[in-house]
Design an enzyme around this catalytic site. Structure first.
Site, short mmCIF file in Angstrom:
data_model
loop_
_atom_site.label_atom_id
_atom_site.label_comp_id
_atom_site.label_asym_id
_atom_site.label_seq_id
_atom_site.Cartn_x
_atom_site.Cartn_y
_atom_site.Cartn_z
N HIS A 1 -2.30 -5.82 10.10
CA HIS A 1 -1.72 -6.47 11.28
C HIS A 1 -1.58 -7.99 11.08
CE1 HIS A 1 -2.00 -2.87 13.92
NE2 HIS A 1 -3.06 -2.60 13.16
N HIS B 1 -10.96 -6.83 19.81
CA HIS B 1 -12.05 -5.93 19.44
C HIS B 1 -12.08 -4.76 20.43
CE1 HIS B 1 -15.75 -4.23 18.29
NE2 HIS B 1 -16.36 -5.32 17.86
N ASN C 1 -1.66 0.75 19.55
CA ASN C 1 -0.46 0.76 18.72
C ASN C 1 0.73 1.27 19.52
OD1 ASN C 1 -1.60 -0.19 16.32
ND2 ASN C 1 -2.08 1.87 15.56
FE1 HDD Z 1 -7.42 -1.73 13.66
C1 HDD Z 1 -6.63 -5.00 13.56
C2 HDD Z 1 -5.08 -1.25 16.16
C3 HDD Z 1 -7.91 1.67 13.51
C4 HDD Z 1 -9.92 -2.23 11.52
N1 HDD Z 1 -6.11 -2.88 14.66
C5 HDD Z 1 -5.93 -4.23 14.46
C6 HDD Z 1 -4.91 -4.72 15.34
C7 HDD Z 1 -4.47 -3.66 16.07
C8 HDD Z 1 -5.23 -2.52 15.65
C9 HDD Z 1 -3.39 -3.66 17.13
C10 HDD Z 1 -4.40 -6.14 15.40
C11 HDD Z 1 -5.08 -6.93 16.49
C12 HDD Z 1 -4.49 -8.31 16.55
O1 HDD Z 1 -3.33 -8.42 16.95
O2 HDD Z 1 -5.20 -9.24 16.17
N2 HDD Z 1 -6.60 -0.11 14.59
C13 HDD Z 1 -5.73 -0.13 15.64
C14 HDD Z 1 -5.58 1.21 16.16
C15 HDD Z 1 -6.38 2.03 15.41
C16 HDD Z 1 -7.02 1.20 14.43
C17 HDD Z 1 -4.72 1.58 17.35
C18 HDD Z 1 -6.60 3.51 15.53
C19 HDD Z 1 -6.47 4.16 16.61
N3 HDD Z 1 -8.66 -0.50 12.67
C20 HDD Z 1 -8.74 0.86 12.76
C21 HDD Z 1 -9.86 1.35 11.98
C22 HDD Z 1 -10.44 0.24 11.43
C23 HDD Z 1 -9.67 -0.91 11.86
C24 HDD Z 1 -10.28 2.80 11.87
C25 HDD Z 1 -11.65 0.14 10.54
C26 HDD Z 1 -12.63 0.95 10.49
N4 HDD Z 1 -8.09 -3.33 12.66
C27 HDD Z 1 -9.19 -3.31 11.85
C28 HDD Z 1 -9.58 -4.69 11.35
C29 HDD Z 1 -8.49 -5.60 12.01
C30 HDD Z 1 -7.65 -4.59 12.79
C31 HDD Z 1 -9.75 -4.81 9.88
C32 HDD Z 1 -7.71 -6.51 11.11
C33 HDD Z 1 -7.64 -7.84 11.81
C34 HDD Z 1 -8.53 -7.72 12.93
O3 HDD Z 1 -9.08 -6.46 12.95
O4 HDD Z 1 -8.79 -8.56 13.74
O5 HDD Z 1 -10.84 -5.00 11.79
#
Ligand code: HDD
Length: 728
Positions: free
Chosen positions: A78, A342, A151
């Site tokens: 993202h 978060h 999403n």
């Molecule tokens: Fe995630 C970012 C949505 C599964 C780990 N996620 C992130 C963002 C969105 C989502 C919209 C961007 C937020 C922003 O604009 O800053 N993610 C989802 C959805 C998931 C999902 C809808 C499943 C239903 N994500 C998911 C899993 C993991 C992560 C299973 C890890 C175990 N996601 C992250 C992250 C991020 C992230 C690495 C990257 C940047 C951030 O968090 O701030 O922690």
């Protein structure tokens, strides 16, 4: 803080006032970060005008050092995002379902900050990648920040967070050469997917036009996981969250997406920014599907499985409130980049379910912010600060902003008067939902998660013929970019589990033998995995088709904020342009004049008319519809301008509504002839009108405007694709 922020117009006045105060107080000078006024910002300190620079130049060193550190690590997923401020209002109290304070009083406007994103690409990648879009909403409630981090697709690729790093490694550019950027069409992604049957439902969404939205403003959002609502009596219910855009759900074609990526890689970002700047505030309704706890096991799928939806036919979506985005960020880095979401940022009245994907996410987000934003105090960055008062005994760390006074930084204490105190539930204290848990400590997946194909098939069946054709084309494109033939074959075998005709159509495009892939599932699973784990248990979906899954079949109303190109040159019928523009503006659409060059047009009656875009700086793919007015001289020029012809035939190919009046019809006629569409012409060789084409040699623009507007409502006229005999 979000709540105190002035509106954009008032900000301008505020800035002016600030400037005049600064002027009076002599505060308009350039300074170092220590407040020292700088006398010369053009030259570094040197030993003589032609001499070497001196290390002593602390002003140069401070400026360059700060610059050297301007970049922070981008989000691992993202990374490319666009955001806006706004507010949320509930329609009526939800007290019976949840004690969340921001869902009680329709008079309360809760500030929000929303960040949309693509997942795979880097910060500078194109907006139009085929990808999932992030839809993350931060509600600044009086009880603390609540983040709904969702999403634009209601399901996810994997069922357990432990597979997330694998998924992301597979979709990101390949490690040996960092290619391709922002694309899933490569071997590692499809290698992984072909070995993960649980991803098939999500793959259907990703290969559909949902992955190439027309605008952030025209896409749905989903919380994906099942969450919990808990009311003041402690009664819990399962809940799924939906965002429904008031402008309807619209997408573009893959051919357009690829062209837009060249013409305007910021297409979605610009669209959101401009809509808000022009007062066309994007709006979504928040919808909920609520399931009583006693009904937890009544469905043929598991509510905790994030690869499943609850079809709206089984549990309707109730719209509970509206979100409006009405202010662009003032600074991209400070707000859009530094915002930290978060899924574990909860308020009383909303709680988790045991979805194993959600549970894993709860660890990941804080962890990632620590590295991305440089330490544990990222909650103090203005965009992340709650509007609710914040008191605790956490102290110090990198970049601490708060100056905590007093002696006591522990609890319990007497030296600080016992403060800060714990809050009882009736004082807004958060109580985790008291779910009863039993179970052995195991690394195991519930058997209720084993059906990977029924809902993928439901999605496929629910699409219109044109949507199915686009999905087939997308799979042919993506798998066509895969080098290793065994991966393609495995994918076709998986698709055959969803629908044999779908698999056969994809196989045909890939030059694979259809008969060999329609047999029993035969996956070449690596030796250390037990293939039985992956065999599907076929469940019968209780819903045959779900109308909510098709974008095309959903009814459409209104054409607000649609962009219409008016193709014109000197000598254009000025009256026609003015009346079409007026009619479109009256229903909220925006018309722009596109001409062979920039500057000002001279209309047939000698009036000057501002050109919005030259054909060099724009393309048909950046518009929703096309109008070609008459005017002999204008039409003569357009017929001799290849880019005008290309503009017209692309609009036609992409099934856009087109209107032409007077001699303007000749431009359309010529573009269609170039496309070899003589069969679409009538006996006299002229272009006949149909639902998407409004031609009138005799009638005025004013007379045809209403029909043109009606033609714009469905956004596209997919029947034309059949007529064009798409190569698929
Ligand atoms: Fe995630 C970012 C949505 C599964 C780990 N996620 C992130 C963002 C969105 C989502 C919209 C961007 C937020 C922003 O604009 O800053 N993610 C989802 C959805 C998931 C999902 C809808 C499943 C239903 N994500 C998911 C899993 C993991 C992560 C299973 C890890 C175990 N996601 C992250 C992250 C991020 C992230 C690495 C990257 C940047 C951030 O968090 O701030 O922690």
């Amino acid at each position: 803080m979000p709540k105190d922020r002035p509106k954009r117009d008032s900000k301008n006045k505020k800035v002016q006032a600030l400037e005049s105060v600064r002027e009076q107080s002599g505060d308009q000078y350039l300074t170092t970060n220590q407040g020292l006024r700088i006398n010369d910002d053009q030259n570094s300190l040197k030993a003589g005008p032609r001499g070497p620079s001196l290390l002593e130049d602390f002003i140069l060193r401070e400026k360059i050092t700060h610059f050297d550190h301007e970049r922070i690590p981008e989000r691992v997923v993202h990374a490319r995002g666009s955001a806006a401020h706004g507010y949320f209002q509930v329609y009526k109290s939800l007290a019976s379902l949840t004690r969340a304070k921001f869902l009680q009083d329709p008079a309360v406007k809760t500030p929000v900050f929303v960040r949309f994103s693509t997942v795979a690409g880097s910060r500078g990648s194109t907006d139009l990648a085929r990808d999932v879009r992030g839809f993350a909403v931060k509600f600044y409630t009086d009880e603390g920040n609540y983040d709904l981090v969702g999403n634009n697709m209601p399901v996810f690729f994997i069922q357990d967070a432990v597979k997330f790093p694998d998924l992301v490694h597979a979709v990101k550019p390949e490690p040996q050469h960092e290619m391709p950027q922002a694309a899933s069409a490569h071997d590692t992604f499809w290698d992984f997917i072909s070995l993960m049957p649980e991803s098939m439902h999500m793959v259907m969404w990703l290969m559909s036009d949902r992955a190439i939205p027309r605008s952030f403003r025209m896409m749905e959002g989903f919380g994906v996981h099942t969450f919990r609502f808990v009311n003041a009596q402690g009664v819990g219910r399962f809940v799924k969250f939906h965002w429904k855009p008031l402008l309807g759900v619209h997408s573009i074609l893959w051919d357009e997406a690829q062209k837009i990526s060249g013409l305007d890689p910021d297409f979605h970002r610009r669209d959101l920014w401009e809509a808000i700047e022009t007062g066309n505030f994007p709006e979504w309704e928040l919808g909920v599907q609520v399931v009583e706890e006693r009904d937890e096991h009544k469905f043929e799928f598991d509510l905790l499985d994030p690869t499943k939806i609850i079809p709206e036919e089984l549990v309707p979506v109730v719209r509970i409130g509206k979100m409006t985005l009405d202010r662009n960020p003032d600074n991209f880095f400070s707000e859009t980049e530094q915002v930290a979401f978060h899924p574990g940022h909860l308020v009383p009245g909303i709680d988790f379910s045991n979805d194993p994907l959600l549970q894993g996410r709860l660890f990941s987000y804080t962890d990632t912010q620590l590295i991305r934003l440089g330490g544990p105090n990222f909650h103090e960055i203005p965009i992340n600060r709650p509007v609710a008062p914040l008191h605790n005994n956490q102290r110090d760390g990198h970049m601490r902003q708060t100056i905590n006074a007093g002696q006591a930084s522990y609890h319990p204490n007497t030296l600080g008067g016992g403060c800060p105190m714990q809050a009882q539930a009736d004082m807004g204290g958060f109580l985790s939902y008291a779910e009863k848990l039993t179970g052995s400590k195991v690394r195991e997946r519930s058997k209720s998660f084993f059906d990977h194909f029924s809902q993928a098939a439901l999605f496929w069946r629910s699409q219109s013929a044109s949507e199915q054709a686009h999905l087939v084309q997308a799979l042919r494109f993506e798998l066509g970019k895969v080098d290793v033939s065994a991966i393609r074959e495995r994918m076709v075998a998986l698709l055959a589990q969803v629908d044999k005709k779908l698999a056969a159509r994809v196989a045909e495009g890939l030059g694979l033998h259809v008969t060999s892939i329609t047999g029993p599932l035969n996956l070449s699973i690596p030796a250390d995995d037990d293939p039985r784990q992956f065999q599907p248990k076929r469940a019968t979906a209780s819903v045959e088709k779900s109308a909510a899954l098709s974008m095309v079949l959903a009814p459409k109303k209104g054409i607000q904020t649609r962009k219409v190109a008016i193709l014109a040159a000197d000598g254009v019928d000025g009256q026609a342009v003015v009346s079409m523009k007026t009619a479109l503006a009256a229903v909220g659409a925006m018309a722009k004049i596109v001409a062979p060059r920039s500057g000002v047009l001279k209309t047939a009656d000698g009036t000057d008319m501002k050109i919005d875009f030259s054909l060099l700086t724009t393309g048909s793919v950046l518009f929703d519809a096309l109008y070609i007015p008459g005017g002999e001289e204008s039409v003569w020029t357009l017929l001799r301008t290849p880019k005008a012809s290309m503009f017209t035939h692309e609009a036609y190919l992409h099934c856009k509504p087109i209107a032409a009046t007077g001699a303007g019809v000749n431009v359309l006629q010529s573009a269609m002839s170039l496309l070899g569409l003589h069969k679409s012409m009538d006996k006299s060789g002229d272009v006949p009108s149909d639902e998407g084409i409004v031609v009138a040699r005799q009638a005025s623009a004013k007379q045809v405007a209403a029909r043109f507007i009606k033609a714009m409502e469905p956004h596209r006229h997919w029947a034309r694709e059949i007529e064009l005999a798409s190569p698929e």
